[in-house]
Scaffold this active site. Structure first.
Site, PDB file in Angstrom:
ATOM      1  N   HIS A 500       0.833  -1.210   0.000  1.00 33.92           N
ATOM      2  CA  HIS A 500       0.000   0.000   0.000  1.00 33.92           C
ATOM      3  C   HIS A 500       0.870   1.263   0.000  1.00 33.92           C
ATOM      4  O   HIS A 500       0.719   2.144  -0.847  1.00 33.92           O
ATOM      5  CB  HIS A 500      -0.916  -0.019   1.226  1.00 33.92           C
ATOM      6  CG  HIS A 500      -1.731   1.225   1.409  1.00 33.92           C
ATOM      7  ND1 HIS A 500      -3.067   1.285   1.094  1.00 33.92           N
ATOM      8  CD2 HIS A 500      -1.403   2.465   1.861  1.00 33.92           C
ATOM      9  CE1 HIS A 500      -3.515   2.502   1.339  1.00 33.92           C
ATOM     10  NE2 HIS A 500      -2.527   3.241   1.821  1.00 33.92           N
ATOM     11  N   GLU A 501       1.783   1.323   0.962  1.00 38.94           N
ATOM     12  CA  GLU A 501       2.616   2.522   1.076  1.00 38.94           C
ATOM     13  C   GLU A 501       3.519   2.664  -0.148  1.00 38.94           C
ATOM     14  O   GLU A 501       3.790   3.772  -0.604  1.00 38.94           O
ATOM     15  CB  GLU A 501       3.454   2.489   2.355  1.00 38.94           C
ATOM     16  CG  GLU A 501       2.637   2.451   3.648  1.00 38.94           C
ATOM     17  CD  GLU A 501       1.630   3.592   3.767  1.00 38.94           C
ATOM     18  OE1 GLU A 501       1.843   4.654   3.148  1.00 38.94           O
ATOM     19  OE2 GLU A 501       0.610   3.409   4.468  1.00 38.94           O
ATOM     20  N   HIS A 504       1.745   4.523  -2.769  1.00 37.16           N
ATOM     21  CA  HIS A 504       1.876   5.980  -2.644  1.00 37.16           C
ATOM     22  C   HIS A 504       3.217   6.442  -3.223  1.00 37.16           C
ATOM     23  O   HIS A 504       3.301   7.456  -3.912  1.00 37.16           O
ATOM     24  CB  HIS A 504       1.815   6.402  -1.174  1.00 37.16           C
ATOM     25  CG  HIS A 504       0.449   6.354  -0.549  1.00 37.16           C
ATOM     26  ND1 HIS A 504      -0.654   6.965  -1.109  1.00 37.16           N
ATOM     27  CD2 HIS A 504       0.021   5.803   0.616  1.00 37.16           C
ATOM     28  CE1 HIS A 504      -1.706   6.779  -0.307  1.00 37.16           C
ATOM     29  NE2 HIS A 504      -1.328   6.074   0.734  1.00 37.16           N
ATOM     30  N   HIS A 507       3.080   6.464  -6.884  1.00 36.92           N
ATOM     31  CA  HIS A 507       2.265   7.606  -7.315  1.00 36.92           C
ATOM     32  C   HIS A 507       3.155   8.856  -7.388  1.00 36.92           C
ATOM     33  O   HIS A 507       3.123   9.606  -8.360  1.00 36.92           O
ATOM     34  CB  HIS A 507       1.118   7.793  -6.312  1.00 36.92           C
ATOM     35  CG  HIS A 507       0.050   8.754  -6.741  1.00 36.92           C
ATOM     36  ND1 HIS A 507      -0.963   9.135  -5.889  1.00 36.92           N
ATOM     37  CD2 HIS A 507      -0.172   9.425  -7.895  1.00 36.92           C
ATOM     38  CE1 HIS A 507      -1.768   9.992  -6.517  1.00 36.92           C
ATOM     39  NE2 HIS A 507      -1.302  10.181  -7.736  1.00 36.92           N
TER      40      HIS A 507
HETATM   41 ZN   LIG Z   1      -2.528   5.252   2.301  1.00 34.97          ZN
END
Ligand SMILES: [Zn+2]
Length: 722
Positions: A500-501, A504, A507
């Site tokens: 998940h991190e 980011h 992104h």
């Molecule tokens: Zn998050």
């Protein structure tokens, strides 16, 4: 969770300020390494080797003064306002403050000791005042407004038009149009809030650092797998109690204990310790602080012309209006609670069969859920963990980044790039042609002074309007560091968080825009979790598991049967997970819809949960007195729903892959990069999503993902906006 630090250059979330003290530290510019432009390889890197706590305050002061001088030059420019002499100059301003704030933010989140706490308490209100001083500069606002009003006929590119819109909107939302008296009051409120946020966070961290469950006899470890025992021994050793075991008062220590400990009395003690953070009476109690924060937020919203704080916060989110966020949450709440009833019945049956003679309580949920999982899916979490080696999974993430984004990760020679703690490592990221994309810093381990949870932040956003600036991003988590030379084993959930991190981070790394205020993860709060949640899905693909989920002793890949069991159990315990999260999100929203009423947080929480029909077997994931997302800053206030909102997009976007060729489909990946990951905030997120998917997302995919019944009329148009 995501970037805590959006302090940098962009408009409202960021502006800064000092009032009368700005001249005091001007000489610091020459000597304070925090102020100096970053030098060295990769377009310059933070000089962590030269950074000291004592430099933070003078650095922030000098940088605020510098920014004010730059702002004054823009505001008093005798030329008529243009995009170039106003908006672009505004983007250029405050670079020293960006640099100091990056280091300051890292000290606050990962190296917080007494000295940092003192700096924070003093500087947070002054930074808030600085931000208001900029947004309340009338000449500056008049120029930004002039550029904004003529943006469609002055030959600006779409990105420039959006940037003008963003800054104008942020200034207005921060009170630029208010009367002088109201502005003064607004700034006083913001400063008071900044102090309260710092105090709130410090109280939670204090309870996390000080609270501990000490275990003295080996027999009391009954049920705990070896990795959890070793983790507890490590914590005890690090606290000078080498012959004992300690469950620290953090999520990463408490949750495994609740999952495995056979000792119900100790589970209850650990549980009570953890859910009471910030709620223990005494000097670290947060209840009075929350009451004050809520009142100040309500007053500020009124001052700015909004019904409530929630209305103010959501206006520039995808949801636009609290009602739409509430509709989505309520649509999911009812089926989730119904699922919890089934889960509890299953657990109670197992407890009864074993003759436990108990009724399932919150400290039993994780423990008995694990037993149900074992009975129903023949799946035992402890079977998975030996395959979940942190460093191998990190390589798996790099594999994913290479296949989906064309990013190649290469470790950086530690002598070339300084770090702020010996546990931190750095990688350079290149595109297939070998061109630099950016840097990735990785700070994986828990330590005292580091806040709990996991997060990403951008030390430097990507930009190219004044030359090609590469981004620097970091991932942070709180894994228990193993013995030297031994692999760190993590849970399946932790592995999902890791991906998940990293989502980011990707992104941020994918960003391809001109202006830093629009770069990377600087997008709407309820959109930013979409890219990160989406990438969680790649963990469970065979391509990753077969290659990277290798047993730490035998080196053998995770067996196919085990992977199939993981897949079959995919929707297991979704009632618990959804209700645990949603109860927090609903309390957050309702607290901020309550207006100016004086709120007693404990009572509000109790009564609201009762009215919602909260199952007594579950506690909120973040109870109000420890809800850092909401009271540690404005960050996710009236915004914790964002994870569900984003998950609506995530579930729908994942189906785009499964409908095409699967997780590795090149065409879908390309569309994802072009319309979501690379565009930052240069376009409306709803438009970006539509360009990726060919339509808006409904709620159906979300319900399928969680294994809840799909409503006949999927009426919630989740991604429609402006
Ligand atoms: Zn998050």
């Amino acid at each position: 969770m995501f970037p805590r630090r959006l302090i940098a250059s962009a408009g409202l979330a960021v502006a800064l300020m000092t009032s009368t003290t700005q001249a005091t530290e001007m000489t610091a510019t020459d000597t304070n390494p925090l102020l100096a432009p970053w030098i060295g390889p990769y377009g310059g890197v933070p000089a962590f080797d030269k950074a000291r706590v004592e430099q933070l305050k003078p650095g922030l002061e000098a940088a605020m003064a510098e920014r004010l001088a730059e702002i004054e030059r823009i505001a008093t420019n005798p030329e008529p306002a243009s995009f170039e002499n106003t908006i672009a100059e505004y983007e250029r301003a405050g670079r020293a403050l960006d640099r100091v704030s990056t280091v300051y933010g890292i000290y606050r989140s990962t190296l917080k000791d007494e000295a940092v706490r003192a700096v924070e308490l003093e500087m947070e209100p002054r930074l808030a005042a600085h931000r208001d001083q900029v947004t309340q500069n009338e000449k500056l606002f008049a120029r930004i407004a002039a550029v904004y009003e003529t943006r469609e006929k002055s030959g600006l590119t779409p990105e420039q038009q959006r940037l003008a819109w963003l800054h104008y909107t942020n200034f207005v939302r921060a009170g630029a149009k208010l009367e002088p008296g109201a502005k003064k009051r607004l700034s006083a409120i913001n400063q008071q809030l900044a102090s309260l946020y710092a105090k709130f966070s410090q109280n939670v961290l204090a309870d996390e650092n000080d609270g501990q469950l000490v275990i003295e006899r080996e027999a009391d470890l009954a049920g705990l797998p070896a990795s959890v025992r070793e983790g507890a021994a490590q914590v005890a050793a690090s606290r000078g109690q080498a012959d004992r075991w300690i469950v620290a008062n953090t999520r990463s220590s408490v949750e495994p204990f609740l999952t495995y400990s056979d000792r119900r009395d100790l589970r209850e003690r650990a549980w009570r310790m953890f859910v009471s953070r910030g709620d223990n009476g005494g000097p670290t109690d947060n209840n009075a602080i929350i009451t004050e924060i809520l009142q100040l937020r309500a007053e500020r919203a009124k001052l700015l012309g909004y019904e409530t704080h929630a209305h103010w916060r959501l206006e520039n989110a995808m949801a636009k209006d609290p009602r739409r966020a509430m509709e989505l949450m309520e649509a999911v709440w009812t089926p989730a609670v119904a699922r919890v009833r089934e889960e509890v019945a299953d657990m109670q049956a197992i407890a009864d069969k074993a003759g436990a003679g108990i009724r399932i309580e919150p400290w039993d949920y994780r423990y008995y859920a694990e037993k149900v999982r074992k009975a129903r899916y023949d799946l035992d979490e402890t079977e998975i963990t030996p395959y979940m080696q942190l460093e191998n999974l990190r390589e798996g993430m790099f594999h994913m980044a290479r296949e989906l984004f064309g990013f190649h990760f290469k470790p950086v020679d530690p002598a070339k790039v300084p770090v702020y703690h010996p546990d931190v490592r750095v990688w350079e990221v290149n595109d297939p042609a070998g061109k630099l994309v950016g840097l990735w810093y990785f700070d994986p381990y828990a330590r005292q002074g580091k806040r709990s949870g996991a997060w990403m932040n951008a030390y430097r956003p990507q930009e190219r309007f004044d030359g090609d600036v590469k981004t620097i991003v970091s991932n942070n988590s709180n894994f228990v560091k193993g013995k030297p030379g031994e692999p760190v084993l993590i849970s399946w959930t932790d592995a999902q968080t890791l991906f998940h991190e990293f989502g980011h981070a990707l992104h941020g790394l994918s960003s391809s825009v001109n202006y830093p205020s629009l770069a990377g993860t600087r997008v709407a709060r309820d959109y930013v979790e979409f890219p990160s949640q989406l990438l969680e899905h790649w963990l469970s693909t065979p391509e990753i598991l077969d290659r990277y989920a290798l047993h730490y002793q035998t080196g053998k890949p995770i067996p196919k049967e085990l992977v199939e069991k993981i897949e079959r159990a995919d929707k297991f315990n979704q009632g618990f997970k959804t209700v645990e999260y949603l109860s927090s999100a609903l309390i957050d929203m309702k607290l901020h819809l309550a207006g100016t009423a004086k709120i007693d947080p404990d009572r509000f929480e109790r009564e609201t949960l009762a009215a919602l029909g909260m199952p007594s077997e579950i506690v909120m994931r973040h109870r109000t007195p420890q809800f850092m997302h909401v009271f540690g800053s404005d960050g996710y206030s009236a915004g914790y729903y964002s994870y569900l909102w984003s998950d609506t997009l995530t579930a729908d976007a994942w189906e785009a892959f499964t409908e095409a060729g699967g997780a590795w489909d090149k065409g879908v990946a390309r569309r994802l990069r072009d319309n979501v990951f690379s565009v930052g905030n240069t376009i409306d997120p709803a438009d970006g999503y539509r360009a990726f998917r060919g339509r808006d997302a409904g709620i159906a995919a979300l319900m399928r993902k969680r294994g809840f019944p799909v409503p006949a009329a999927t009426a919630v148009p989740a991604t429609q906006s402006r």
